[in-house]
Each structure stands twice: as C-alpha cells, then as structure tokens.
Design a protein around this motif. Structure first.
Motif, PDB file in Angstrom:
ATOM      1  N   ARG A 194     -50.734 -28.322  50.702  1.00  0.00           N
ATOM      2  CA  ARG A 194     -50.157 -27.022  51.034  1.00  0.00           C
ATOM      3  C   ARG A 194     -51.240 -26.037  51.468  1.00  0.00           C
ATOM      4  O   ARG A 194     -51.059 -25.264  52.414  1.00  0.00           O
ATOM      5  CB  ARG A 194     -49.361 -26.482  49.843  1.00  0.00           C
ATOM      6  CG  ARG A 194     -48.048 -27.236  49.592  1.00  0.00           C
ATOM      7  CD  ARG A 194     -47.174 -26.539  48.587  1.00  0.00           C
ATOM      8  NE  ARG A 194     -47.674 -26.702  47.233  1.00  0.00           N
ATOM      9  CZ  ARG A 194     -47.341 -27.697  46.416  1.00  0.00           C
ATOM     10  NH1 ARG A 194     -46.492 -28.627  46.826  1.00  0.00           N
ATOM     11  NH2 ARG A 194     -47.832 -27.769  45.195  1.00  0.00           N
ATOM     12  N   GLU A 198     -52.271 -26.703  54.996  1.00  0.00           N
ATOM     13  CA  GLU A 198     -51.363 -26.131  55.998  1.00  0.00           C
ATOM     14  C   GLU A 198     -51.728 -24.681  56.302  1.00  0.00           C
ATOM     15  O   GLU A 198     -51.709 -24.259  57.463  1.00  0.00           O
ATOM     16  CB  GLU A 198     -49.907 -26.206  55.504  1.00  0.00           C
ATOM     17  CG  GLU A 198     -49.328 -27.602  55.455  1.00  0.00           C
ATOM     18  CD  GLU A 198     -49.230 -28.241  56.824  1.00  0.00           C
ATOM     19  OE1 GLU A 198     -48.999 -27.517  57.820  1.00  0.00           O
ATOM     20  OE2 GLU A 198     -49.392 -29.469  56.913  1.00  0.00           O
ATOM     21  N   SER A 205     -40.639 -31.793  52.880  1.00  0.00           N
ATOM     22  CA  SER A 205     -41.496 -30.775  53.462  1.00  0.00           C
ATOM     23  C   SER A 205     -41.997 -29.801  52.407  1.00  0.00           C
ATOM     24  O   SER A 205     -43.143 -29.347  52.466  1.00  0.00           O
ATOM     25  CB  SER A 205     -40.736 -30.022  54.562  1.00  0.00           C
ATOM     26  OG  SER A 205     -41.517 -28.984  55.091  1.00  0.00           O
ATOM     27  N   HIS A 222     -45.801 -28.606  52.145  1.00  0.00           N
ATOM     28  CA  HIS A 222     -45.942 -27.386  52.922  1.00  0.00           C
ATOM     29  C   HIS A 222     -45.563 -26.169  52.075  1.00  0.00           C
ATOM     30  O   HIS A 222     -44.618 -26.232  51.287  1.00  0.00           O
ATOM     31  CB  HIS A 222     -45.031 -27.402  54.160  1.00  0.00           C
ATOM     32  CG  HIS A 222     -45.466 -28.372  55.212  1.00  0.00           C
ATOM     33  ND1 HIS A 222     -45.497 -29.745  55.006  1.00  0.00           N
ATOM     34  CD2 HIS A 222     -45.874 -28.169  56.497  1.00  0.00           C
ATOM     35  CE1 HIS A 222     -45.909 -30.331  56.120  1.00  0.00           C
ATOM     36  NE2 HIS A 222     -46.155 -29.402  57.036  1.00  0.00           N
ATOM     37  N   ASP A 280     -41.957 -21.212  54.296  1.00  0.00           N
ATOM     38  CA  ASP A 280     -42.220 -20.668  55.630  1.00  0.00           C
ATOM     39  C   ASP A 280     -42.645 -19.208  55.575  1.00  0.00           C
ATOM     40  O   ASP A 280     -43.554 -18.784  56.300  1.00  0.00           O
ATOM     41  CB  ASP A 280     -40.979 -20.814  56.515  1.00  0.00           C
ATOM     42  CG  ASP A 280     -40.705 -22.262  56.876  1.00  0.00           C
ATOM     43  OD1 ASP A 280     -41.647 -23.071  56.824  1.00  0.00           O
ATOM     44  OD2 ASP A 280     -39.558 -22.587  57.213  1.00  0.00           O
ATOM     45  N   ARG A 284     -46.221 -18.918  54.574  1.00  0.00           N
ATOM     46  CA  ARG A 284     -47.099 -19.227  55.711  1.00  0.00           C
ATOM     47  C   ARG A 284     -47.156 -18.043  56.672  1.00  0.00           C
ATOM     48  O   ARG A 284     -48.222 -17.705  57.204  1.00  0.00           O
ATOM     49  CB  ARG A 284     -46.582 -20.462  56.447  1.00  0.00           C
ATOM     50  CG  ARG A 284     -46.765 -21.761  55.679  1.00  0.00           C
ATOM     51  CD  ARG A 284     -46.286 -22.951  56.487  1.00  0.00           C
ATOM     52  NE  ARG A 284     -47.061 -23.106  57.729  1.00  0.00           N
ATOM     53  CZ  ARG A 284     -46.797 -24.039  58.630  1.00  0.00           C
ATOM     54  NH1 ARG A 284     -45.792 -24.891  58.441  1.00  0.00           N
ATOM     55  NH2 ARG A 284     -47.541 -24.139  59.713  1.00  0.00           N
TER      56      ARG A 284
END
Length: 342
Positions: A218, A221, A267, A271, A274, A277
């Motif tokens: 993670r 990413e 995912s 990750h 969203d 991120r």
C-alpha cells in the motif's frame, strides 16, 4: 454535498468498444467534399472512422514519448524491457491500469477508461448546449457509477437522446481533440505510476508477515503516485504550462466518484483507499507548487487541489461506507429515461 462534490470532477481518460466509432458516439454530421472531418494528425485517420480505443492507444504512445526526457538513461534502459501496452475489454474490472511483473506488461481496462471519456465529453458538451448543465452531468455520473455492466452505458449524446447529425463535423473534430488532450495528460500520470512499479519492484522479505507485506504494498502505491506527480511536473516544466497538472486533481475526483468502493476486494489488500491516494497526491502536489514562484495560475491550481483534500477529509469524517452509501442510493434513482432531453 453530493452535488457539489460530483460537480468538481471534470474527468480524464478515454476508451470504449472497438466498434464504437466517433460518428456513432458523437452523432456526428459528415461534412466536407469527402463527407468526413479531420482527426488529430497523431491518429492518422478521419474522425468519422475513429474509435475511442484508437484515442486511448494513441494517448499512451504519446505519453510514452513525452516521459522520455524526464527519465535518466538508466531508467530508460530498464523500461526498455517492458512489453507493449495491452488494452483489454474488461466488462467488470473496475480499475484504470495494472502492472503485471511476471510478464512485464501494463494492462489498461478499456471500458473503465471509456466511462471516464464519456464523463469528460459531457463537460465539453456543456459549452455547446446548456441542457448539459451541472444537474444533468451530476445525474449522468451517478448513472455511470451505478452500472456494473459497462457495455450497457452510452455516451452523453446517446443518453440525451439526440439524433445522429446533431453535432457538426467541425465540432466533432474539436471534441476529439479535447478528449485526446485530456487522455494524453492522464495517460502520462497512469503510465508513470506503472513505470514506478517496474523500476522499484516490491517482493516479500524472508520472515515478513502477510499483513506487513501488504502494508508495504500500500505504501508502494502512494510512492508510485508521487513518482507520477514528479513526472507530470517535469512535463509541465518542459511545456511551460500547468495544463498537464490541472488534469491530475480532476482524474482523482472522478476516480473517487466513479470507482471507489467498486473495485475487487483484493484491491483493498494491496492498495490504499482511493480518497487516501487522492489526498496523498494532492498534498504532494501542493507542496511542490508552493516551491515555485507564485503566479495566478499556480495559486488557482493550489486552490483546486485543496478542494480535493477537503473532499477526502469529508469522506473520512462521514465514513466511507456512509458517504458512498448515500451516493449509491442516489445513483439507483437515475434512469435512462430521466437523462433524455425533453
């Protein structure tokens, strides 16, 4: 809050079923002595016969070339082993791209990118017809989010029920150029992100627990997003324009609104969420922009990027399940018939 958040996204990338020509998608009217409109030179075709897949493929080729000056000789040599980009027709793969280390291949999910293109198209169409207003575009994005079978989604022109020939050839060509430009910038970000995975591979260490390894994945990413941001800043410097950077917050806005909570469960194991991120990338971008000499454009860019941070903070404050639960419920109320112009 929902309407305001949805209205912020102005979308990114492009692609669609290989058989959907620009004439079909845009409802374009043939014009000129040969009955066609010209496309950007890079595509080497007439707009009438182009497909959205042509645009996305060309945009990644351009992004590949544009990234070369931003990479040192060692990195360029290591990237030479990558296989050609693969575009797949994934009906329910809710991702933008995937790097496969075993095959050294970057795979693009075509139908996901198509929906991003359609959302971008709706923004541009608002300049042509005021019926594509914020309310209509918000409901259209909700419709896109709600559809699991991406092949069941149509372009804004088709969903509005506009007849073939509604858009003239000149406007159609301009629309293709607009999508091409957005696709190039967003392809640059996505390709640079996947490049980082190839250049800095992550492997599980001896004795490392599964949970610790997943946490490192993670973090990797987030590092790939920061690397991609550096590449976008490099491109902005080369072009002497902030246009490439402007697309990054817009990409993350729509990424959150159209994809978060819809990806495969695996995912989440590798990750970050969203919106986490998005906040990581936005804060990094703000930090970089503040190091540059102040200008009206840069100050405006910082302001837009701070809005992205605010959206991510709001999601955390309300809780992702509650926040996206509300969006999902509203999305269920949007029907095809409600999107047709009267």
């Amino acid at each position: 809050m929902l309407g305001a958040v949805l209205a912020l996204g102005s979308v990114s990338c492009t692609t669609g079923p290989a058989g959907d020509s620009m004439e079909t998608v845009f409802g374009m009217a043939p014009a000129g002595p040969d009955g066609t409109a010209s496309a950007p030179a890079i595509l080497g075709q007439q707009t009438r016969s182009l497909t959205i897949r042509d645009i996305v493929r060309a945009s990644f080729e351009i992004a590949k070339d544009d990234l070369q000056p931003c990479l040192n000789a060692d990195r360029r040599a290591r990237l030479a082993s990558l296989q050609p980009i693969k575009i797949i027709d994934a009906k329910k793969l809710h991702v933008l791209s995937v790097y496969e280390p075993q095959s050294r291949t970057i795979t693009i999910s075509e139908l996901t990118w198509r929906n991003f293109a359609f959302a971008a198209m709706s923004e541009k169409l608002a300049e042509i017809d005021n019926r594509f207003d914020v309310e209509w575009r918000t409901r259209y994005r909700l419709f896109l989010r709600n559809k699991d079978a991406f092949d069941d989604v149509q372009s804004p022109v088709q969903m509005a029920g506009l007849p073939k020939g509604w858009i003239g050839a000149e406007v159609s060509s301009e629309l293709v150029r607009h999508l091409m430009e957005e696709a190039q910038y967003n392809a640059t970000f996505v390709l640079a992100h996947e490049y980082h995975h190839h250049l800095e591979p992550v492997a599980r260490q001896t004795g490392e627990s599964v949970s610790a390894f997943r946490q490192r994945l993670r973090e990797h990413e987030l590092a790939a997003d920061r690397f991609a941001m550096d590449m976008m800043l490099c491109r902005s410097v080369i072009e002497r324009s902030l246009d490439p950077m402007v697309e990054v917050p817009q990409l993350f806005f729509d990424w959150i609104l159209m994809l978060e909570g819809k990806q495969h469960a695996l995912s989440a194991e590798t990750h970050p969420l969203d919106h986490h991120r998005a906040r990581n990338a936005a804060n990094y971008l703000i930090q970089k922009l503040q190091l540059l000499s102040p200008s009206p454009d840069r100050l405006e860019m910082i302001g837009v990027t701070r809005e992205l941070v605010k959206v991510a903070d709001d999601i955390d404050r309300e809780g992702p399940s509650v926040f996206f639960g509300g969006i999902n419920e509203e999305a269920k109320t949007v029907t095809r018939d409600s999107l047709r112009f009267r």
